[in-house]
Design a protein around this motif. Structure first.
Motif, PDB file in Angstrom:
ATOM      1  N   PRO A 121       0.837  -1.213   0.000  1.00  0.00           N
ATOM      2  CA  PRO A 121       0.000   0.000   0.000  1.00  0.00           C
ATOM      3  C   PRO A 121       0.865   1.254   0.000  1.00  0.00           C
ATOM      4  O   PRO A 121       1.865   1.331   0.714  1.00  0.00           O
ATOM      5  CB  PRO A 121      -0.801  -0.121   1.304  1.00  0.00           C
ATOM      6  CG  PRO A 121      -0.806  -1.579   1.620  1.00  0.00           C
ATOM      7  CD  PRO A 121       0.519  -2.098   1.142  1.00  0.00           C
ATOM      8  N   SER A 122       0.481   2.231  -0.792  1.00  0.00           N
ATOM      9  CA  SER A 122       1.277   3.445  -0.934  1.00  0.00           C
ATOM     10  C   SER A 122       1.153   4.345   0.287  1.00  0.00           C
ATOM     11  O   SER A 122       0.394   4.062   1.223  1.00  0.00           O
ATOM     12  CB  SER A 122       0.853   4.215  -2.186  1.00  0.00           C
ATOM     13  OG  SER A 122      -0.513   4.562  -2.108  1.00  0.00           O
ATOM     14  N   PHE A 123       1.889   5.432   0.271  1.00  0.00           N
ATOM     15  CA  PHE A 123       1.858   6.422   1.346  1.00  0.00           C
ATOM     16  C   PHE A 123       0.436   6.916   1.568  1.00  0.00           C
ATOM     17  O   PHE A 123      -0.299   7.204   0.618  1.00  0.00           O
ATOM     18  CB  PHE A 123       2.764   7.592   0.958  1.00  0.00           C
ATOM     19  CG  PHE A 123       2.678   8.788   1.865  1.00  0.00           C
ATOM     20  CD1 PHE A 123       3.303   8.792   3.100  1.00  0.00           C
ATOM     21  CD2 PHE A 123       1.973   9.922   1.478  1.00  0.00           C
ATOM     22  CE1 PHE A 123       3.226   9.893   3.942  1.00  0.00           C
ATOM     23  CE2 PHE A 123       1.895  11.036   2.306  1.00  0.00           C
ATOM     24  CZ  PHE A 123       2.519  11.018   3.542  1.00  0.00           C
ATOM     25  N   SER A 196      -5.887   4.557   8.891  1.00  0.00           N
ATOM     26  CA  SER A 196      -6.789   4.045   7.862  1.00  0.00           C
ATOM     27  C   SER A 196      -6.939   2.528   7.939  1.00  0.00           C
ATOM     28  O   SER A 196      -7.476   1.902   7.029  1.00  0.00           O
ATOM     29  CB  SER A 196      -6.289   4.449   6.472  1.00  0.00           C
ATOM     30  OG  SER A 196      -5.032   3.853   6.195  1.00  0.00           O
ATOM     31  N   GLY A 197      -6.406   1.939   9.005  1.00  0.00           N
ATOM     32  CA  GLY A 197      -6.580   0.500   9.213  1.00  0.00           C
ATOM     33  C   GLY A 197      -5.479  -0.374   8.655  1.00  0.00           C
ATOM     34  O   GLY A 197      -5.606  -1.594   8.636  1.00  0.00           O
ATOM     35  N   ILE A 198      -4.384   0.231   8.196  1.00  0.00           N
ATOM     36  CA  ILE A 198      -3.271  -0.538   7.648  1.00  0.00           C
ATOM     37  C   ILE A 198      -2.166  -0.626   8.694  1.00  0.00           C
ATOM     38  O   ILE A 198      -1.620   0.384   9.130  1.00  0.00           O
ATOM     39  CB  ILE A 198      -2.700   0.119   6.369  1.00  0.00           C
ATOM     40  CG1 ILE A 198      -3.773   0.213   5.291  1.00  0.00           C
ATOM     41  CG2 ILE A 198      -1.495  -0.656   5.855  1.00  0.00           C
ATOM     42  CD1 ILE A 198      -3.353   1.020   4.071  1.00  0.00           C
ATOM     43  N   ASP A 199      -1.843  -1.836   9.111  1.00  0.00           N
ATOM     44  CA  ASP A 199      -0.736  -2.068  10.040  1.00  0.00           C
ATOM     45  C   ASP A 199       0.438  -2.575   9.207  1.00  0.00           C
ATOM     46  O   ASP A 199       0.507  -3.753   8.863  1.00  0.00           O
ATOM     47  CB  ASP A 199      -1.143  -3.093  11.102  1.00  0.00           C
ATOM     48  CG  ASP A 199      -0.098  -3.262  12.197  1.00  0.00           C
ATOM     49  OD1 ASP A 199       1.089  -3.014  11.914  1.00  0.00           O
ATOM     50  OD2 ASP A 199      -0.466  -3.631  13.323  1.00  0.00           O
ATOM     51  N   SER A 254      -4.410  -1.935  21.666  1.00  0.00           N
ATOM     52  CA  SER A 254      -5.236  -2.129  20.472  1.00  0.00           C
ATOM     53  C   SER A 254      -6.667  -2.482  20.851  1.00  0.00           C
ATOM     54  O   SER A 254      -7.624  -2.063  20.193  1.00  0.00           O
ATOM     55  CB  SER A 254      -4.637  -3.228  19.583  1.00  0.00           C
ATOM     56  OG  SER A 254      -4.724  -4.499  20.217  1.00  0.00           O
ATOM     57  N   LYS A 255      -6.843  -3.262  21.935  1.00  0.00           N
ATOM     58  CA  LYS A 255      -8.189  -3.632  22.377  1.00  0.00           C
ATOM     59  C   LYS A 255      -8.936  -2.416  22.900  1.00  0.00           C
ATOM     60  O   LYS A 255     -10.109  -2.199  22.610  1.00  0.00           O
ATOM     61  CB  LYS A 255      -8.109  -4.713  23.483  1.00  0.00           C
ATOM     62  CG  LYS A 255      -7.523  -6.020  23.029  1.00  0.00           C
ATOM     63  CD  LYS A 255      -8.391  -6.688  21.972  1.00  0.00           C
ATOM     64  CE  LYS A 255      -7.826  -8.027  21.561  1.00  0.00           C
ATOM     65  NZ  LYS A 255      -8.608  -8.668  20.478  1.00  0.00           N
TER      66      LYS A 255
END
Length: 261
Positions: A121-123, A196-199, A254-255
């Motif tokens: 995934p990009s920046f 945005s949900g990307i780890d 995270s929880k």
């Protein structure tokens, strides 16, 4: 003039000739002049003895990454490999990158690398900040700035034994160049992938095969830009991935974050 001090001499080049169906090494006796690089000699062979010799090149300045090949078994840029590093009696063997399918002669199909690039995934721009308004301190970008020197010669991909020796790993392993790209983005002070949900660290482990890397540093050794791929990108990325997966505080955070959302 002493023959050993002569600015030109006759060398033997052994070049792989063939295509996807097979081929063989062919010897060429060729003149070498003082100060030349391997690509100069390849071009002379092309001009005088083998007009159909296929070789990929572009800038001849070590910045485009096009002329990657294996010279005496070591992945190198031909335009940056001086003939002076070989003795005059030494046969110089030039073969295509072993990790990728041969198209013809010294030209290989490196499309695997572009496929892997599209999987990262990009920046992700920070929310609420318009283009042109990004502000970063130099100290915050120094860690990832080194990785921007990559010219995508794919020598690191070629020498990585996970890719080179195990074709079956290619589906699961992105290789050092693209794990370095993940590390670059993960270290970027403005990348908002997490929001945005990307780890990125977890994706490196679970989707890009970070666990296959056993940090032999072979990728670092062949990098023409002297990027410390293993020490500065892959090892820190491994540490981040382990933190995400096993650190109880990270897990608890995270929880809590999910409950608040």
């Amino acid at each position: 003039m002493n023959a050993s001090a002569s600015p030109s001499y006759e060398a033997t080049f052994r070049i792989w000739r063939g295509d996807a169906d097979g081929g063989e090494l062919t010897d060429y006796g060729v003149e070498v002049n003082d100060g030349e690089v391997v690509l100069d000699v390849i071009h002379r062979i092309q001009a005088t003895q083998a007009a159909d010799l296929a070789v990929r090149w572009n800038c001849k300045a070590g910045k485009c990454g096009s002329c990657s090949a294996e010279v005496n078994g070591r992945p190198r840029l031909m335009c940056m490999t001086r003939m002076s590093v070989f003795s005059r009696e030494e046969t110089v063997t030039v073969t295509p990158l072993r990790a990728f399918p041969v198209i013809r002669d010294l030209v290989t199909d490196v499309s695997f690398n572009y496929a892997k690039a599209r999987e990262v995934p990009s920046f992700v721009p920070p929310p609420g900040v318009a283009a042109g308004e990004y502000r970063m301190r130099q100290i915050d970008v120094e860690r990832s700035q080194e990785f921007r020197k990559c010219i995508e010669c794919f020598l690191c991909q070629d020498t990585c034994h996970v890719v080179r020796d195990h074709e079956e790993n290619k589906t699961a392993f992105a290789g050092p160049r693209f794990l370095m790209r993940v590390a670059e983005l993960d270290m970027h002070p403005l990348d908002a992938a997490g929001e945005s949900g990307i780890d990125r660290a977890r994706a490196a482990q679970d989707e890009h095969g970070l666990g296959y890397c056993n940090i032999t540093k072979c990728c670092t050794e062949v990098c023409p830009e002297h990027i410390r791929i293993t020490d500065n990108a892959l090892i820190p990325l491994k540490e981040r991935a382990v933190d995400r997966k096993y650190d109880p505080l990270v897990w608890l955070g995270s929880k809590i974050g999910r409950r608040r959302g």
